[in-house]
Write a protein that holds these residues in place. Structure first.
Motif, PDB file in Angstrom:
ATOM      1  N   GLY A 131     -26.945  11.663 -18.689  1.00 62.58           N
ATOM      2  CA  GLY A 131     -25.721  12.136 -18.068  1.00 62.58           C
ATOM      3  C   GLY A 131     -25.905  13.410 -17.268  1.00 62.58           C
ATOM      4  O   GLY A 131     -25.345  13.562 -16.181  1.00 62.58           O
ATOM      5  N   CYS A 132     -26.704  14.334 -17.800  1.00 62.66           N
ATOM      6  CA  CYS A 132     -26.926  15.599 -17.081  1.00 62.66           C
ATOM      7  C   CYS A 132     -27.570  15.353 -15.728  1.00 62.66           C
ATOM      8  O   CYS A 132     -27.322  16.075 -14.763  1.00 62.66           O
ATOM      9  CB  CYS A 132     -27.754  16.560 -17.922  1.00 62.66           C
ATOM     10  N   HIS A 133     -28.422  14.312 -15.646  1.00 64.76           N
ATOM     11  CA  HIS A 133     -29.062  14.000 -14.363  1.00 64.76           C
ATOM     12  C   HIS A 133     -28.043  13.468 -13.360  1.00 64.76           C
ATOM     13  O   HIS A 133     -28.142  13.760 -12.163  1.00 64.76           O
ATOM     14  CB  HIS A 133     -30.182  12.980 -14.576  1.00 64.76           C
ATOM     15  N   HIS A 134     -27.062  12.725 -13.817  1.00 67.20           N
ATOM     16  CA  HIS A 134     -26.029  12.249 -12.893  1.00 67.20           C
ATOM     17  C   HIS A 134     -25.096  13.375 -12.487  1.00 67.20           C
ATOM     18  O   HIS A 134     -24.624  13.400 -11.348  1.00 67.20           O
ATOM     19  CB  HIS A 134     -25.238  11.098 -13.523  1.00 67.20           C
ATOM     20  N   LYS A 135     -24.829  14.304 -13.397  1.00 65.15           N
ATOM     21  CA  LYS A 135     -23.945  15.413 -13.053  1.00 65.15           C
ATOM     22  C   LYS A 135     -24.627  16.383 -12.099  1.00 65.15           C
ATOM     23  O   LYS A 135     -24.017  16.883 -11.161  1.00 65.15           O
ATOM     24  CB  LYS A 135     -23.505  16.140 -14.329  1.00 65.15           C
ATOM     25  N   TRP A 136     -25.910  16.677 -12.340  1.00 64.17           N
ATOM     26  CA  TRP A 136     -26.688  17.590 -11.501  1.00 64.17           C
ATOM     27  C   TRP A 136     -27.941  16.874 -11.003  1.00 64.17           C
ATOM     28  O   TRP A 136     -29.052  17.148 -11.471  1.00 64.17           O
ATOM     29  CB  TRP A 136     -27.062  18.843 -12.288  1.00 64.17           C
ATOM     30  N   PRO A 137     -27.826  15.961 -10.061  1.00 65.98           N
ATOM     31  CA  PRO A 137     -28.967  15.123  -9.661  1.00 65.98           C
ATOM     32  C   PRO A 137     -30.096  15.883  -8.982  1.00 65.98           C
ATOM     33  O   PRO A 137     -31.204  15.343  -8.870  1.00 65.98           O
ATOM     34  CB  PRO A 137     -28.333  14.098  -8.706  1.00 65.98           C
ATOM     35  N   LEU A 138     -29.858  17.105  -8.540  1.00 65.58           N
ATOM     36  CA  LEU A 138     -30.916  17.881  -7.890  1.00 65.58           C
ATOM     37  C   LEU A 138     -31.523  18.932  -8.809  1.00 65.58           C
ATOM     38  O   LEU A 138     -32.268  19.792  -8.348  1.00 65.58           O
ATOM     39  CB  LEU A 138     -30.387  18.537  -6.612  1.00 65.58           C
ATOM     40  N   ASP A 139     -31.216  18.870 -10.084  1.00 64.69           N
ATOM     41  CA  ASP A 139     -31.859  19.758 -11.060  1.00 64.69           C
ATOM     42  C   ASP A 139     -33.297  19.282 -11.253  1.00 64.69           C
ATOM     43  O   ASP A 139     -33.557  18.304 -11.959  1.00 64.69           O
ATOM     44  CB  ASP A 139     -31.092  19.721 -12.377  1.00 64.69           C
ATOM     45  N   SER A 140     -34.244  19.962 -10.641  1.00 63.63           N
ATOM     46  CA  SER A 140     -35.631  19.486 -10.603  1.00 63.63           C
ATOM     47  C   SER A 140     -36.344  19.602 -11.941  1.00 63.63           C
ATOM     48  O   SER A 140     -37.374  18.957 -12.152  1.00 63.63           O
ATOM     49  CB  SER A 140     -36.419  20.269  -9.545  1.00 63.63           C
ATOM     50  N   LEU A 141     -35.828  20.413 -12.861  1.00 61.61           N
ATOM     51  CA  LEU A 141     -36.515  20.629 -14.131  1.00 61.61           C
ATOM     52  C   LEU A 141     -35.974  19.768 -15.266  1.00 61.61           C
ATOM     53  O   LEU A 141     -36.478  19.830 -16.390  1.00 61.61           O
ATOM     54  CB  LEU A 141     -36.437  22.116 -14.512  1.00 61.61           C
ATOM     55  N   ARG A 142     -34.953  18.956 -14.973  1.00 62.53           N
ATOM     56  CA  ARG A 142     -34.472  18.000 -15.979  1.00 62.53           C
ATOM     57  C   ARG A 142     -34.400  16.615 -15.342  1.00 62.53           C
ATOM     58  O   ARG A 142     -33.395  15.917 -15.418  1.00 62.53           O
ATOM     59  CB  ARG A 142     -33.110  18.418 -16.536  1.00 62.53           C
ATOM     60  N   LEU A 143     -35.504  16.239 -14.726  1.00 65.39           N
ATOM     61  CA  LEU A 143     -35.561  14.963 -14.021  1.00 65.39           C
ATOM     62  C   LEU A 143     -36.603  14.040 -14.649  1.00 65.39           C
ATOM     63  O   LEU A 143     -36.290  12.912 -15.021  1.00 65.39           O
ATOM     64  CB  LEU A 143     -35.843  15.211 -12.535  1.00 65.39           C
ATOM     65  N   VAL A 144     -37.848  14.511 -14.800  1.00 67.08           N
ATOM     66  CA  VAL A 144     -38.886  13.681 -15.424  1.00 67.08           C
ATOM     67  C   VAL A 144     -38.791  13.796 -16.938  1.00 67.08           C
ATOM     68  O   VAL A 144     -38.234  14.750 -17.479  1.00 67.08           O
ATOM     69  CB  VAL A 144     -40.293  14.072 -14.939  1.00 67.08           C
ATOM     70  N   PHE A 145     -39.352  12.806 -17.637  1.00 68.69           N
ATOM     71  CA  PHE A 145     -39.261  12.770 -19.095  1.00 68.69           C
ATOM     72  C   PHE A 145     -40.284  13.733 -19.694  1.00 68.69           C
ATOM     73  O   PHE A 145     -41.474  13.668 -19.350  1.00 68.69           O
ATOM     74  CB  PHE A 145     -39.515  11.351 -19.594  1.00 68.69           C
ATOM     75  N   PRO A 146     -39.882  14.627 -20.594  1.00 73.40           N
ATOM     76  CA  PRO A 146     -40.816  15.609 -21.166  1.00 73.40           C
ATOM     77  C   PRO A 146     -41.962  14.932 -21.919  1.00 73.40           C
ATOM     78  O   PRO A 146     -41.768  13.920 -22.597  1.00 73.40           O
ATOM     79  CB  PRO A 146     -39.931  16.422 -22.120  1.00 73.40           C
ATOM     80  N   PRO A 147     -43.162  15.479 -21.832  1.00 75.63           N
ATOM     81  CA  PRO A 147     -44.336  14.858 -22.476  1.00 75.63           C
ATOM     82  C   PRO A 147     -44.245  14.767 -23.994  1.00 75.63           C
ATOM     83  O   PRO A 147     -44.747  13.804 -24.574  1.00 75.63           O
ATOM     84  CB  PRO A 147     -45.495  15.771 -22.053  1.00 75.63           C
ATOM     85  N   VAL A 148     -43.612  15.755 -24.649  1.00 77.78           N
ATOM     86  CA  VAL A 148     -43.592  15.749 -26.120  1.00 77.78           C
ATOM     87  C   VAL A 148     -42.843  14.529 -26.667  1.00 77.78           C
ATOM     88  O   VAL A 148     -43.389  13.786 -27.483  1.00 77.78           O
ATOM     89  CB  VAL A 148     -43.022  17.069 -26.669  1.00 77.78           C
ATOM     90  N   PRO A 149     -41.602  14.257 -26.246  1.00 75.93           N
ATOM     91  CA  PRO A 149     -40.963  13.028 -26.737  1.00 75.93           C
ATOM     92  C   PRO A 149     -41.573  11.761 -26.154  1.00 75.93           C
ATOM     93  O   PRO A 149     -41.479  10.685 -26.754  1.00 75.93           O
ATOM     94  CB  PRO A 149     -39.498  13.188 -26.314  1.00 75.93           C
ATOM     95  N   ALA A 150     -42.206  11.876 -24.966  1.00 75.26           N
ATOM     96  CA  ALA A 150     -42.822  10.688 -24.360  1.00 75.26           C
ATOM     97  C   ALA A 150     -44.040  10.228 -25.158  1.00 75.26           C
ATOM     98  O   ALA A 150     -44.321   9.026 -25.226  1.00 75.26           O
ATOM     99  CB  ALA A 150     -43.224  10.985 -22.919  1.00 75.26           C
ATOM    100  N   ALA A 151     -44.761  11.182 -25.765  1.00 76.34           N
ATOM    101  CA  ALA A 151     -46.017  10.852 -26.443  1.00 76.34           C
ATOM    102  C   ALA A 151     -45.855   9.801 -27.545  1.00 76.34           C
ATOM    103  O   ALA A 151     -46.589   8.798 -27.560  1.00 76.34           O
ATOM    104  CB  ALA A 151     -46.664  12.120 -26.996  1.00 76.34           C
ATOM    105  N   PRO A 152     -44.916   9.963 -28.497  1.00 79.75           N
ATOM    106  CA  PRO A 152     -44.791   8.935 -29.533  1.00 79.75           C
ATOM    107  C   PRO A 152     -44.306   7.600 -28.986  1.00 79.75           C
ATOM    108  O   PRO A 152     -44.656   6.546 -29.535  1.00 79.75           O
ATOM    109  CB  PRO A 152     -43.775   9.538 -30.518  1.00 79.75           C
ATOM    110  N   ILE A 153     -43.514   7.620 -27.903  1.00 83.03           N
ATOM    111  CA  ILE A 153     -43.059   6.364 -27.311  1.00 83.03           C
ATOM    112  C   ILE A 153     -44.233   5.615 -26.692  1.00 83.03           C
ATOM    113  O   ILE A 153     -44.410   4.402 -26.906  1.00 83.03           O
ATOM    114  CB  ILE A 153     -41.966   6.636 -26.259  1.00 83.03           C
TER     115      ILE A 153
END
Length: 236
Positions: A131-153
Motif C-alpha cells: 500500500g505504501c508503494h501505491h500511496k508514494w510510488p516515487l519513494d525510491s527507498l521503499r520500492l525493491v524488496f529488502p534482502p533480509v526478508p527476501a532471503a528465507p523466501i
C-alpha cells in the motif's frame, strides 16, 4: 502539517499528524483505507519514530543485483561445473524458471498485494508490503524488496524445488526464478525512476504507470506483460 501527511487526510481520519504512520493506517475503516491508499502523491512517509528502525525499513535498489546477482552467479557456476544435463536442457530450464517467476510475480501482485483488507492488522500489513508503494510510488527507498526478508523466501523456493524435482533440474529451475526476480525488482525500479526510448521498456513503463495512476485493478505484471495478456488483465 508534516510532509508525510500533506494531502493524505480523509474524512474522519484518526491520523495523529505528528506521529509516524505505519501503525496508524490500520485505524482507518476499510473503505477509508481503500480510497486513501490508491490516491498517489509525491514524497515519502516516515514509518517509525526510531531512526534505526526507519533506516532498516529502507532499501536501495542496487542491493538486489549486488546480493542476489552474486548468488545467481554462484548458482550458474555450480550448474556449469557440476551438472550433467545437456546445455540445451539447462537453457530451457533457466528460461522456464524466469517464466515461472513472472507467473509468481503476477499472482502475488494480483491476489495478495491487491486484496482489500478489512482489519487493523490486515490494513497495516497491506500498507507495509504494497500500500505504501501505491500511496508514494516515487519513494525510491521503499520500492525493491529488502534482502533480509527476501532471503528465507528465496531459500524456501530452492528447498521446495529440491523436494519435488531431481537435484539438477531443481537447481537450474530455481536459479532461473532467481534471475527472474532480479529482473523484476530492477525493472520495477527503472520503470519508476528512469525513462527509455526502447520499445519494450517504454511499453512496460506505460502499462505500469497506468496501473498506478489510472486503474490499479489491471496491469499486474511488471517485468513482463505475458500473463496480463493471457489472463485478460491488460493495463488500460
Amino acid at each position: 502539517m508534516p510532509a508525510d501527511f500533506e494531502g493524505a487526510s480523509v474524512s474522519g481520519s484518526p491520523f495523529e499528524q505528528d506521529q509516524p504512520m505505519l501503525f496508524q493506517v490500520g485505524k482507518l475503516t476499510p473503505q477509508q483505507y481503500h480510497q486513501w491508499v490508491y490516491s498517489p502523491r509525491l514524497g515519502a512517509p516516515r514509518f517509525f519514530r526510531s531512526n534505526l528502525l526507519e533506516g532498516i525499513s529502507k532499501t536501495s535498489w542496487w542491493y538486489v543485483p549486488v546480493i542476489w546477482g552474486t548468488v545467481s552467479i554462484a548458482c550458474l557456476c555450480h550448474i556449469h561445473l557440476h551438472h550433467t544435463e545437456p546445455r540445451f536442457t539447462t537453457g530451457l530450464l533457466l528460461a522456464c524458471g524466469v517464466i515461472l517467476w513472472q507467473f509468481t510475480e503476477y499472482c502475488i501482485h494480483r491476489f495478495l498485494f491487491h486484496i482489500q483488507p478489512a482489519s487493523y492488522w490486515g490494513i497495516t500489513l497491506h500498507f507495509t508490503f504494497h500500500g505504501c508503494h501505491h500511496k508514494w510510488p516515487l519513494d525510491s527507498l521503499r520500492l525493491v524488496f529488502p534482502p533480509v526478508p527476501a532471503a528465507p523466501i528465496i531459500a524456501g523456493v530452492f528447498f521446495a524445488m529440491h523436494k519435488v524435482l531431481p537435484k539438477e533440474p531443481a537447481m537450474t529451475l530455481s536459479t532461473g526464478m532467481l534471475l527472474g526476480y532480479i529482473a523484476y525488482d530492477c525493472t520495477h525500479y527503472y520503470l519508476h525512476h528512469s525513462s527509455s526510448k526502447n520499445g519494450v521498456l517504454r511499453g512496460l513503463k506505460k502499462a505500469h504507470m497506468s496501473h498506478h495512476y489510472r486503474n490499479h485493478d489491471a496491469g499486474y505484471g511488471i517485468s513482463s506483460r505475458l500473463f496480463d495478456t493471457l489472463l485478460i488483465t491488460p493495463a488500460l
